[in-house]
Design a protein around this motif. Structure first.
Motif, PDB file in Angstrom:
ATOM      1  N   GLY A   1       0.865  -1.318   0.095  1.00 51.72           N
ATOM      2  CA  GLY A   1      -0.087   0.064  -0.185  1.00 51.72           C
ATOM      3  C   GLY A   1       0.876   1.108  -0.071  1.00 51.72           C
ATOM      4  N   GLU A   2       0.558   2.285   1.079  1.00 53.61           N
ATOM      5  CA  GLU A   2       1.564   3.258   1.056  1.00 53.61           C
ATOM      6  C   GLU A   2       2.682   3.268   1.897  1.00 53.61           C
ATOM      7  OE1 GLU A   2      -0.982   6.473   2.666  1.00 53.61           O
ATOM      8  OE2 GLU A   2      -2.427   6.464   0.885  1.00 53.61           O
ATOM      9  N   THR A   3       3.001   1.941   2.192  1.00 53.74           N
ATOM     10  CA  THR A   3       4.153   1.789   3.299  1.00 53.74           C
ATOM     11  C   THR A   3       5.035   0.943   2.613  1.00 53.74           C
ATOM     12  OG1 THR A   3       2.650   1.901   5.051  1.00 53.74           O
ATOM     13  CG2 THR A   3       4.802   1.007   5.581  1.00 53.74           C
ATOM     14  N   ILE A   4       6.483   1.402   2.940  1.00 50.96           N
ATOM     15  CA  ILE A   4       7.436   0.205   2.575  1.00 50.96           C
ATOM     16  C   ILE A   4       7.660  -1.101   3.631  1.00 50.96           C
ATOM     17  CG2 ILE A   4      10.129   0.129   2.613  1.00 50.96           C
ATOM     18  CD1 ILE A   4      10.010   3.402   2.195  1.00 50.96           C
ATOM     19  N   HIS A   5       7.500  -1.977   2.956  1.00 53.54           N
ATOM     20  CA  HIS A   5       7.374  -3.254   3.726  1.00 53.54           C
ATOM     21  C   HIS A   5       8.840  -3.917   4.056  1.00 53.54           C
ATOM     22  CE1 HIS A   5       5.611  -7.095   5.149  1.00 53.54           C
ATOM     23  NE2 HIS A   5       6.325  -7.596   4.418  1.00 53.54           N
ATOM     24  N   TRP A   6       9.726  -4.159   2.892  1.00 53.93           N
ATOM     25  CA  TRP A   6      10.957  -4.719   3.205  1.00 53.93           C
ATOM     26  C   TRP A   6      11.987  -3.931   2.262  1.00 53.93           C
ATOM     27  CZ3 TRP A   6      14.251  -7.046  -0.229  1.00 53.93           C
ATOM     28  CH2 TRP A   6      15.135  -7.937   0.326  1.00 53.93           C
ATOM     29  N   VAL A   7      13.051  -3.852   2.718  1.00 58.32           N
ATOM     30  CA  VAL A   7      14.310  -3.221   1.692  1.00 58.32           C
ATOM     31  C   VAL A   7      15.450  -4.163   1.962  1.00 58.32           C
ATOM     32  CG1 VAL A   7      15.840  -1.264   1.552  1.00 58.32           C
ATOM     33  CG2 VAL A   7      13.308  -1.051   2.164  1.00 58.32           C
ATOM     34  N   GLY A   8      16.180  -4.346   0.875  1.00 67.40           N
ATOM     35  CA  GLY A   8      17.488  -5.125   1.267  1.00 67.40           C
ATOM     36  C   GLY A   8      17.903  -5.615  -0.148  1.00 67.40           C
ATOM     37  N   PRO A   9      18.956  -6.307  -0.486  1.00 67.49           N
ATOM     38  CA  PRO A   9      19.675  -6.811  -1.495  1.00 67.49           C
ATOM     39  C   PRO A   9      18.502  -7.844  -2.252  1.00 67.49           C
ATOM     40  CG  PRO A   9      21.185  -7.197   0.277  1.00 67.49           C
ATOM     41  CD  PRO A   9      19.772  -6.966   0.796  1.00 67.49           C
ATOM     42  N   ARG A  10      18.461  -7.665  -3.593  1.00 69.73           N
ATOM     43  CA  ARG A  10      17.325  -8.257  -4.354  1.00 69.73           C
ATOM     44  C   ARG A  10      17.637  -9.855  -4.057  1.00 69.73           C
ATOM     45  NH1 ARG A  10      16.551  -8.027 -10.785  1.00 69.73           N
ATOM     46  NH2 ARG A  10      18.913  -8.002 -10.802  1.00 69.73           N
ATOM     47  N   ALA A  11      18.983 -10.318  -3.885  1.00 73.15           N
ATOM     48  CA  ALA A  11      19.047 -11.618  -3.724  1.00 73.15           C
ATOM     49  C   ALA A  11      18.660 -12.357  -2.310  1.00 73.15           C
ATOM     50  CB  ALA A  11      20.725 -11.986  -3.747  1.00 73.15           C
ATOM     51  N   ASP A  12      18.405 -11.301  -1.516  1.00 76.82           N
ATOM     52  CA  ASP A  12      17.872 -11.654  -0.096  1.00 76.82           C
ATOM     53  C   ASP A  12      16.329 -11.506   0.048  1.00 76.82           C
ATOM     54  OD1 ASP A  12      20.187 -12.143   0.580  1.00 76.82           O
ATOM     55  OD2 ASP A  12      20.581 -10.383   1.797  1.00 76.82           O
ATOM     56  N   LEU A  13      15.586 -11.125  -1.249  1.00 79.03           N
ATOM     57  CA  LEU A  13      14.088 -10.822  -1.181  1.00 79.03           C
ATOM     58  C   LEU A  13      13.489 -12.239  -0.816  1.00 79.03           C
ATOM     59  CD1 LEU A  13      12.059  -8.856  -2.207  1.00 79.03           C
ATOM     60  CD2 LEU A  13      11.773 -10.351  -4.238  1.00 79.03           C
ATOM     61  N   PRO A  14      12.637 -12.363   0.510  1.00 75.94           N
ATOM     62  CA  PRO A  14      11.930 -13.133   1.067  1.00 75.94           C
ATOM     63  C   PRO A  14      11.249 -14.199  -0.068  1.00 75.94           C
ATOM     64  CG  PRO A  14      11.935 -11.370   2.494  1.00 75.94           C
ATOM     65  CD  PRO A  14      12.369 -10.889   1.396  1.00 75.94           C
ATOM     66  N   ALA A  15      11.214 -15.393  -0.024  1.00 78.01           N
ATOM     67  CA  ALA A  15      10.666 -16.109  -0.992  1.00 78.01           C
ATOM     68  C   ALA A  15       8.975 -15.955  -0.974  1.00 78.01           C
ATOM     69  CB  ALA A  15      11.110 -17.846  -1.012  1.00 78.01           C
ATOM     70  N   GLY A  16       8.337 -15.951   0.265  1.00 73.76           N
ATOM     71  CA  GLY A  16       7.112 -15.701   0.553  1.00 73.76           C
ATOM     72  C   GLY A  16       6.464 -14.514   0.100  1.00 73.76           C
ATOM     73  N   ILE A  17       7.258 -13.580  -0.416  1.00 71.73           N
ATOM     74  CA  ILE A  17       6.502 -12.308  -0.706  1.00 71.73           C
ATOM     75  C   ILE A  17       6.341 -12.346  -2.359  1.00 71.73           C
ATOM     76  CG2 ILE A  17       7.094  -9.967  -1.434  1.00 71.73           C
ATOM     77  CD1 ILE A  17       8.825  -9.708   1.156  1.00 71.73           C
ATOM     78  N   THR A  18       5.380 -12.032  -2.633  1.00 69.79           N
ATOM     79  CA  THR A  18       4.677 -11.990  -4.189  1.00 69.79           C
ATOM     80  C   THR A  18       4.048 -10.737  -4.372  1.00 69.79           C
ATOM     81  OG1 THR A  18       2.686 -13.363  -3.508  1.00 69.79           O
ATOM     82  CG2 THR A  18       4.646 -14.595  -4.169  1.00 69.79           C
ATOM     83  N   GLY A  19       3.988 -10.491  -5.856  1.00 72.19           N
ATOM     84  CA  GLY A  19       3.179  -9.328  -6.219  1.00 72.19           C
ATOM     85  C   GLY A  19       3.678  -8.861  -7.573  1.00 72.19           C
ATOM     86  N   GLU A  20       3.171  -7.605  -7.858  1.00 70.51           N
ATOM     87  CA  GLU A  20       3.654  -6.814  -9.071  1.00 70.51           C
ATOM     88  C   GLU A  20       5.299  -6.643  -8.828  1.00 70.51           C
ATOM     89  OE1 GLU A  20       1.443  -3.410  -9.916  1.00 70.51           O
ATOM     90  OE2 GLU A  20      -0.322  -4.537  -9.430  1.00 70.51           O
ATOM     91  N   ARG A  21       5.814  -6.901 -10.146  1.00 69.68           N
ATOM     92  CA  ARG A  21       7.503  -6.842 -10.144  1.00 69.68           C
ATOM     93  C   ARG A  21       7.539  -5.670 -11.026  1.00 69.68           C
ATOM     94  NH1 ARG A  21      11.150 -10.603  -7.670  1.00 69.68           N
ATOM     95  NH2 ARG A  21       9.704 -12.159  -6.688  1.00 69.68           N
ATOM     96  N   HIS A  22       8.587  -4.546 -10.627  1.00 64.08           N
ATOM     97  CA  HIS A  22       8.759  -3.386 -11.488  1.00 64.08           C
ATOM     98  C   HIS A  22      10.348  -3.364 -11.290  1.00 64.08           C
ATOM     99  CE1 HIS A  22       4.479  -2.043 -11.486  1.00 64.08           C
ATOM    100  NE2 HIS A  22       4.526  -2.691 -10.354  1.00 64.08           N
ATOM    101  N   GLY A  23      10.871  -3.335 -12.520  1.00 71.02           N
ATOM    102  CA  GLY A  23      12.354  -3.353 -12.824  1.00 71.02           C
ATOM    103  C   GLY A  23      12.671  -1.855 -13.473  1.00 71.02           C
ATOM    104  N   PHE A  24      13.811  -1.491 -12.882  1.00 67.47           N
ATOM    105  CA  PHE A  24      14.124  -0.239 -13.389  1.00 67.47           C
ATOM    106  C   PHE A  24      15.450  -0.082 -14.084  1.00 67.47           C
ATOM    107  CE2 PHE A  24      10.561   0.683 -10.807  1.00 67.47           C
ATOM    108  CZ  PHE A  24       9.848   1.641 -11.604  1.00 67.47           C
TER     109      PHE A  24
END
Length: 395
Positions: A30-53
Motif C-alpha cells: 500500500g502506502e508503506t515500505i514493507h521490506w528493503v534489502g539486496p534483491r538476492a535476499d528477497l524473502p521467498a514468500g513475498i509475491t506481487g507486481e514486479r517493476h524493474g528499473f
C-alpha cells in the motif's frame, strides 16, 4: 504488494552517507515500505507486481522544507533595483520587499492564488518532491493570513503531494503599524483563528532588524506552545540578532538561513536537536557574502537541511535540485549532505518521522533517477534526471 527491483538504493538510513545498496529491492505494501534489502535476499514468500528499473538510482522522494509558494504578483523590478545597487534592506525600508507582495496577495482571490501556486508545486513534483512546506506571511492581516493557509491546504488536495503549513504572521510589520501592537492585536489572534480552523502545522517568524526582535518573536512562540504547535524561525540571515539562541531555547524544529550564526549557536542547536536549514537561493539572489558556519554545524553534529525558500523576492528559485547544487557550490556542503538535507533532515525540519529514508514502516514516497551515482543529483546544473516519482506507493 509491489516489488521494485533492479535498482541501486540510496536509503539515507544511516546517520551519514548515502546508505548505498547496489542491486537492491523494495517491497511496497500500500502506502508503506514493507521490506528493503539486496534483491538476492528477497524473502521467498513475498509475491506481487514486479517493476524493474534497469539499475537506476532510487532515493526517498525529495522534501522542500521551506517555501513561500502562495503569493500574488512578482518582484522583477526589485531584482533590477538590486542589480542597480540597492540593498535588500534599503528596498524593504522604501516600502518594497515583503510589503509589496502583501498588497498583491491581499488583492488576489483564493482561486487565483491556488491556480498560481499549483503551477509552482507542479515544478517541484516534477523534480521528485513528495512533501513541501508552505508558509503564510504575505497577508499581515487576519483575513489574508488564513486565506493563504486555506490555499496551501487546497494544494494538498489538488495534487499528489504532502503539504505542511507554517503560520508566518510574524513575517513583517504592515506599513505604518507599530510592531508590538501588530504582534499582539493581529498576528497572535490570527494564529489562534488559523489553529482553530486546523490550518496550522507549525509556527514561524522572521527575527531580523527589518522584521521582529527576539522578544517579539518569543511572544508568538509562547502562544504556539499553548496551542501545542512546533516552532521554527528565520534567523541570522542579515545580522546576528540572537534568533538562533531564542529558537534553541524554545526547542524549535528548525532555524533557517543562519548565515550569521556562530559556533555557540551551533552548540545550542545541537543541544536542542534543531535542524539548521540552508537557503542558498536567498544568499545567491541577495549577493550575500556571509556564509553559514557549515564546519561548526558539522563539528557539533547539527543536522543540516536544504530548501528552495521559493518566494517572489529574495529567492525566486523553483528548483530543489538547483538548491542542492548551490548548497554544495556556494556553502561547501558535500553531495551526501545535500541529499540528506532534502530527504532525511528535511523531514526532521518539519517534525515528520514517517518519511525521508527508505526503511520498512515509512511512507512509500520514492524518486527514481536516470543517474548511476547519487552525487550527480547535486553535480548537475539546470538538469532534471527524474525518471519516475512514487507517491504513497502509487507508481
Amino acid at each position: 504488494m509491489k516489488i521494485i527491483q533492479d535498482i541501486t538504493l540510496a536509503t539515507l538510513a544511516a546517520p551519514t552517507g548515502y546508505g548505498l545498496l547496489p542491486d537492491g529491492a523494495i517491497v511496497l505494501d500500500g502506502e508503506t515500505i514493507h521490506w528493503v534489502g539486496p534483491r538476492a535476499d528477497l524473502p521467498a514468500g513475498i509475491t506481487g507486481e514486479r517493476h524493474g528499473f534497469d539499475g537506476r538510482l532510487v532515493t526517498p522522494a525529495l522534501i522542500d522544507c521551506h517555501t513561500h509558494l502562495v503569493f500574488g504578483g512578482h518582484r522583477a523590478r526589485e531584482f533590477e533595483m538590486r542589480l542597480e545597487g540597492a540593498s535588500y534592506e534599503e528596498i524593504a525600508r522604501a516600502g518594497g520587499g515583503i510589503v509589496s507582495t502583501v498588497s498583491a496577495t491581499r488583492d488576489a482571490s483564493e482561486t487565483a492564488l491556488l491556480a498560481e501556486a499549483l503551477t509552482r508545486v507542479d515544478r517541484l513534483i516534477g523534480e521528485g518532491v513528495g512533501t513541501v512546506e508552505i508558509k503564510s506571511g504575505y497577508g499581515l492581516d487576519h483575513e489574508t493570513e488564513l486565506k493563504m493557509l486555506r490555499v496551501a491546504r487546497a494544494i494538498g488536495r489538488e495534487r499528489p503531494v504532502q503539504v505542511q503549513t507554517s503560520f508566518l504572521g510574524a513575517h513583517a510589520t504592515p506599513a505604518g503599524a507599530d510592531p508590538d501592537i501588530y504582534i499582539d492585536e493581529t498576528c497572535i489572534p490570527a494564529l489562534r483563528a488559523a489553529h482553530g480552523e486546523g490550518l496550522v502545522d507549525a509556527v514561524d517568524g522572521f527575527c531580523e532588524g527589518i522584521a521582529f526582535s527576539p522578544d517579539q518573536i518569543a511572544r508568538v512562540f509562547d502562544v504556539a506552545k499553548t496551542l501545542g504547535l512546533p516552532v521554527k524561525l528565520h534567523a541570522e540571515q542579515l545580522s546576528h540578532l540572537g534568533g538562533t539562541a531564542l529558537a534553541a531555547q524554545h526547542g524549535a524544529i528548525s532555524v533557517d538561513h543562519v548565515e550569521y550564526a556562530t559556533g555557540d549557536d551551533a552548540a545550542a542547536l545541537a543541544r536542542s536537536g534543531t535542524v539548521a536549514v540552508m537557503l542558498p537561493g536567498a544568499f545567491y539572489t541577495l549577493h550575500e557574502t556571509q556564509k553559514p558556519p557549515i564546519e561548526a554545524f558539522r563539528k557539533h553534529g547539527v543536522p543540516m537541511a536544504v530548501a528552495t525558500d521559493w518566494n517572489p523576492g529574495s529567492s525566486p528559485l523553483g528548483s530543489l535540485l538547483l538548491a542542492m547544487n548551490m548548497a554544495a557550490t556556494l556553502f561547501g556542503m558535500t553531495p551526501a549532505e545535500t541529499l540528506a538535507g532534502t530527504t532525511r533532515n528535511a523531514a526532521r525540519a518539519l517534525g515528520l518521522t514517517d518519511r525521508g529514508q527508505i526503511v520498512p514502516g515509512l511512507r512509500a514516497d520514492l524518486a527514481i533517477w536516470d543517474v548511476t551515482d547519487p552525487a550527480e543529483l547535486s553535480y548537475r546544473i539546470g538538469q532534471n534526471p527524474l525518471h519516475k516519482r512514487i507517491f504513497g506507493g502509487a507508481l
